[in-house]
Design a protein around this motif. Sequence first.
Motif, PDB file in Angstrom:
ATOM      1  N   LEU A 274       0.817  -1.211   0.000  1.00 48.26           N
ATOM      2  CA  LEU A 274       0.000   0.000   0.000  1.00 48.26           C
ATOM      3  C   LEU A 274       0.854   1.267   0.000  1.00 48.26           C
ATOM      4  O   LEU A 274       0.570   2.220  -0.729  1.00 48.26           O
ATOM      5  CB  LEU A 274      -0.932   0.006   1.223  1.00 48.26           C
ATOM      6  CG  LEU A 274      -2.062  -1.025   1.236  1.00 48.26           C
ATOM      7  CD1 LEU A 274      -2.855  -0.917   2.541  1.00 48.26           C
ATOM      8  CD2 LEU A 274      -3.003  -0.849   0.047  1.00 48.26           C
ATOM      9  N   ARG A 275       1.913   1.262   0.791  1.00 42.76           N
ATOM     10  CA  ARG A 275       2.727   2.480   0.922  1.00 42.76           C
ATOM     11  C   ARG A 275       3.834   2.586  -0.131  1.00 42.76           C
ATOM     12  O   ARG A 275       4.626   3.526  -0.120  1.00 42.76           O
ATOM     13  CB  ARG A 275       3.337   2.541   2.332  1.00 42.76           C
ATOM     14  CG  ARG A 275       2.300   2.633   3.461  1.00 42.76           C
ATOM     15  CD  ARG A 275       1.326   3.800   3.292  1.00 42.76           C
ATOM     16  NE  ARG A 275       1.984   5.075   3.420  1.00 42.76           N
ATOM     17  CZ  ARG A 275       2.066   5.776   4.564  1.00 42.76           C
ATOM     18  NH1 ARG A 275       1.509   5.301   5.670  1.00 42.76           N
ATOM     19  NH2 ARG A 275       2.686   6.931   4.594  1.00 42.76           N
ATOM     20  N   GLY A 276       3.901   1.605  -1.032  1.00 43.72           N
ATOM     21  CA  GLY A 276       4.837   1.701  -2.149  1.00 43.72           C
ATOM     22  C   GLY A 276       6.285   1.489  -1.790  1.00 43.72           C
ATOM     23  O   GLY A 276       7.177   2.055  -2.437  1.00 43.72           O
ATOM     24  N   ILE A 277       6.558   0.656  -0.795  1.00 45.58           N
ATOM     25  CA  ILE A 277       7.941   0.444  -0.351  1.00 45.58           C
ATOM     26  C   ILE A 277       8.847  -0.101  -1.461  1.00 45.58           C
ATOM     27  O   ILE A 277       9.994   0.353  -1.596  1.00 45.58           O
ATOM     28  CB  ILE A 277       7.979  -0.480   0.886  1.00 45.58           C
ATOM     29  CG1 ILE A 277       7.214   0.158   2.050  1.00 45.58           C
ATOM     30  CG2 ILE A 277       9.419  -0.766   1.304  1.00 45.58           C
ATOM     31  CD1 ILE A 277       7.710   1.520   2.474  1.00 45.58           C
ATOM     32  N   PRO A 278       8.388  -1.055  -2.301  1.00 46.08           N
ATOM     33  CA  PRO A 278       9.293  -1.502  -3.378  1.00 46.08           C
ATOM     34  C   PRO A 278       9.742  -0.354  -4.274  1.00 46.08           C
ATOM     35  O   PRO A 278      10.909  -0.298  -4.686  1.00 46.08           O
ATOM     36  CB  PRO A 278       8.432  -2.511  -4.138  1.00 46.08           C
ATOM     37  CG  PRO A 278       7.466  -3.033  -3.132  1.00 46.08           C
ATOM     38  CD  PRO A 278       7.144  -1.858  -2.269  1.00 46.08           C
ATOM     39  N   GLY A 279       8.849   0.575  -4.580  1.00 46.33           N
ATOM     40  CA  GLY A 279       9.228   1.723  -5.400  1.00 46.33           C
ATOM     41  C   GLY A 279      10.241   2.607  -4.715  1.00 46.33           C
ATOM     42  O   GLY A 279      11.164   3.145  -5.357  1.00 46.33           O
ATOM     43  N   PHE A 280      10.108   2.780  -3.394  1.00 45.91           N
ATOM     44  CA  PHE A 280      11.073   3.579  -2.645  1.00 45.91           C
ATOM     45  C   PHE A 280      12.457   2.935  -2.664  1.00 45.91           C
ATOM     46  O   PHE A 280      13.483   3.615  -2.767  1.00 45.91           O
ATOM     47  CB  PHE A 280      10.615   3.770  -1.191  1.00 45.91           C
ATOM     48  CG  PHE A 280       9.409   4.645  -1.044  1.00 45.91           C
ATOM     49  CD1 PHE A 280       9.294   5.835  -1.750  1.00 45.91           C
ATOM     50  CD2 PHE A 280       8.390   4.282  -0.184  1.00 45.91           C
ATOM     51  CE1 PHE A 280       8.185   6.649  -1.600  1.00 45.91           C
ATOM     52  CE2 PHE A 280       7.272   5.091  -0.025  1.00 45.91           C
ATOM     53  CZ  PHE A 280       7.158   6.274  -0.742  1.00 45.91           C
ATOM     54  N   VAL A 281      12.488   1.599  -2.549  1.00 45.35           N
ATOM     55  CA  VAL A 281      13.771   0.893  -2.570  1.00 45.35           C
ATOM     56  C   VAL A 281      14.445   1.061  -3.930  1.00 45.35           C
ATOM     57  O   VAL A 281      15.659   1.320  -4.020  1.00 45.35           O
ATOM     58  CB  VAL A 281      13.576  -0.601  -2.238  1.00 45.35           C
ATOM     59  CG1 VAL A 281      14.877  -1.369  -2.441  1.00 45.35           C
ATOM     60  CG2 VAL A 281      13.092  -0.758  -0.795  1.00 45.35           C
ATOM     61  N   ARG A 282      13.660   0.943  -4.996  1.00 40.63           N
ATOM     62  CA  ARG A 282      14.236   1.126  -6.336  1.00 40.63           C
ATOM     63  C   ARG A 282      14.718   2.565  -6.527  1.00 40.63           C
ATOM     64  O   ARG A 282      15.767   2.804  -7.129  1.00 40.63           O
ATOM     65  CB  ARG A 282      13.202   0.760  -7.394  1.00 40.63           C
ATOM     66  CG  ARG A 282      12.830  -0.721  -7.384  1.00 40.63           C
ATOM     67  CD  ARG A 282      11.857  -1.077  -8.493  1.00 40.63           C
ATOM     68  NE  ARG A 282      11.446  -2.470  -8.390  1.00 40.63           N
ATOM     69  CZ  ARG A 282      10.245  -2.875  -7.981  1.00 40.63           C
ATOM     70  NH1 ARG A 282       9.317  -1.979  -7.659  1.00 40.63           N
ATOM     71  NH2 ARG A 282       9.970  -4.163  -7.902  1.00 40.63           N
ATOM     72  N   ALA A 283      13.951   3.522  -5.996  1.00 40.42           N
ATOM     73  CA  ALA A 283      14.368   4.921  -6.104  1.00 40.42           C
ATOM     74  C   ALA A 283      15.645   5.170  -5.298  1.00 40.42           C
ATOM     75  O   ALA A 283      16.533   5.916  -5.731  1.00 40.42           O
ATOM     76  CB  ALA A 283      13.245   5.836  -5.617  1.00 40.42           C
ATOM     77  N   GLN A 284      15.750   4.535  -4.135  1.00 36.59           N
ATOM     78  CA  GLN A 284      16.966   4.670  -3.333  1.00 36.59           C
ATOM     79  C   GLN A 284      18.168   4.120  -4.090  1.00 36.59           C
ATOM     80  O   GLN A 284      19.247   4.739  -4.113  1.00 36.59           O
ATOM     81  CB  GLN A 284      16.815   3.937  -2.002  1.00 36.59           C
ATOM     82  CG  GLN A 284      18.052   4.010  -1.117  1.00 36.59           C
ATOM     83  CD  GLN A 284      17.881   3.236   0.182  1.00 36.59           C
ATOM     84  OE1 GLN A 284      16.779   2.844   0.540  1.00 36.59           O
ATOM     85  NE2 GLN A 284      18.979   3.019   0.877  1.00 36.59           N
TER      86      GLN A 284
ATOM     87  N   GLY B  89      19.250   6.578  -6.419  1.00 38.40           N
ATOM     88  CA  GLY B  89      19.569   7.884  -5.856  1.00 38.40           C
ATOM     89  C   GLY B  89      18.517   8.941  -6.171  1.00 38.40           C
ATOM     90  O   GLY B  89      18.836  10.118  -6.363  1.00 38.40           O
ATOM     91  N   GLN B  90      17.240   8.518  -6.194  1.00 37.69           N
ATOM     92  CA  GLN B  90      16.153   9.434  -6.538  1.00 37.69           C
ATOM     93  C   GLN B  90      15.249   9.689  -5.334  1.00 37.69           C
ATOM     94  O   GLN B  90      14.956   8.779  -4.566  1.00 37.69           O
ATOM     95  CB  GLN B  90      15.315   8.851  -7.689  1.00 37.69           C
ATOM     96  CG  GLN B  90      16.097   8.642  -8.972  1.00 37.69           C
ATOM     97  CD  GLN B  90      15.290   7.909 -10.030  1.00 37.69           C
ATOM     98  OE1 GLN B  90      14.282   7.274  -9.731  1.00 37.69           O
ATOM     99  NE2 GLN B  90      15.738   7.981 -11.272  1.00 37.69           N
ATOM    100  N   TRP B  91      14.806  10.946  -5.190  1.00 38.41           N
ATOM    101  CA  TRP B  91      13.916  11.363  -4.093  1.00 38.41           C
ATOM    102  C   TRP B  91      12.520  11.533  -4.689  1.00 38.41           C
ATOM    103  O   TRP B  91      12.244  12.503  -5.388  1.00 38.41           O
ATOM    104  CB  TRP B  91      14.432  12.672  -3.507  1.00 38.41           C
ATOM    105  CG  TRP B  91      13.715  13.159  -2.292  1.00 38.41           C
ATOM    106  CD1 TRP B  91      12.623  13.967  -2.249  1.00 38.41           C
ATOM    107  CD2 TRP B  91      14.051  12.874  -0.935  1.00 38.41           C
ATOM    108  NE1 TRP B  91      12.245  14.211  -0.958  1.00 38.41           N
ATOM    109  CE2 TRP B  91      13.117  13.544  -0.116  1.00 38.41           C
ATOM    110  CE3 TRP B  91      15.056  12.107  -0.322  1.00 38.41           C
ATOM    111  CZ2 TRP B  91      13.151  13.493   1.266  1.00 38.41           C
ATOM    112  CZ3 TRP B  91      15.091  12.059   1.064  1.00 38.41           C
ATOM    113  CH2 TRP B  91      14.145  12.743   1.843  1.00 38.41           C
TER     114      TRP B  91
END
Length: 336
Positions: free
Chosen positions: A136-146, A149-151
């Motif tokens: 729901l909170r999109g954690i996989p997308g945050f990991v890929r963005a990390q 190096g993307q905010w």
Amino acid sequence: MSADHSDNPDKPHPDSPLSGPPSDTSRPLAWLPFPADEIDGLPDGLEYAHWDGESDYPTDPARCAFYCLPYMKNKEGVRPLPAMKNLSVVQTLTAGIDHVQPAIAELPPGVRLCNARGVHDASTAELALTLILASLRGIPGFVRAQDAGQWKQGFRPALADKSVLIVGYGSIGSAIEDRLVPFECERVLRVARSPRTTERGPVHPIDDLSRLLPEADVVVLVTPLTPATRGLAGADFLARMKDGALLVNVARGPVVDTEALLAELETGRLRAALDVTDPEPLPAGHPLWHAPGVLITPHVGGPSSAFLPRAKRLLRDQLRRFAAGEPLSHIVTTTG
């Protein structure tokens, strides 16, 4: 890998009754996946042998009276069953028993098959909640963005104010609801093979699924795999789910029709979080790996730090009951 006995004629084959050391045949023999001295409080009236799926058997399997299958070694675990001619009890360390049922059918009458109800409740419920929140909170997308190096900020769904449907409301389903309570869900709906009323509300029959599915933002599958549940989450089931809903499977892979799920994921209408898949292990290149809106974990609901102490407590209690001639816990079936 199985040992090759062809170049050593003096080494007994694992199916040979001579593959283990001689032992005291006056006491019933229990095969355990843990060394007996690592389980406190085992009854003295039994003989114990340690076997965790290795090529060689610790003793003649025909002598075994109580057999606890090795955990997470399904193929190896059923291998000695045909030779266990004097077996009384088969104990799994899993809640599901689908992997052992075909072999059980070949055993003599009167063998009791017991599952590990309760052992995996906490761990599997934790993972179910983890999958819900991460999806729901999109954690996989945050990991890929990390990694890139993307905010990337933005609004994402919360669990608060959502409706959750638990399909398979046994001990694990109840444990999942325990963990949902602090998250301020709008409501929790419950479905099981045996409808009943609990302190938290009704448990609806399976026949009510078609009515309840459109009401749920999150649908959690935690049913055993049986002929009745194989393919339960098929095209009709998925079509009844609300647009944008999340399907969470911590049951067994074949409870979900993979092709039907892929069709829904490809349109973006549904999302999924899967700890189990069909096929399993999921092979490289399978379209589920890269389907939009899916989070996959490799069947890790049970194996956690919570497993070992609970498994040992279960075995100690079952072996005490067995040695004393008392009724066993968690009997799923008895061969006839």
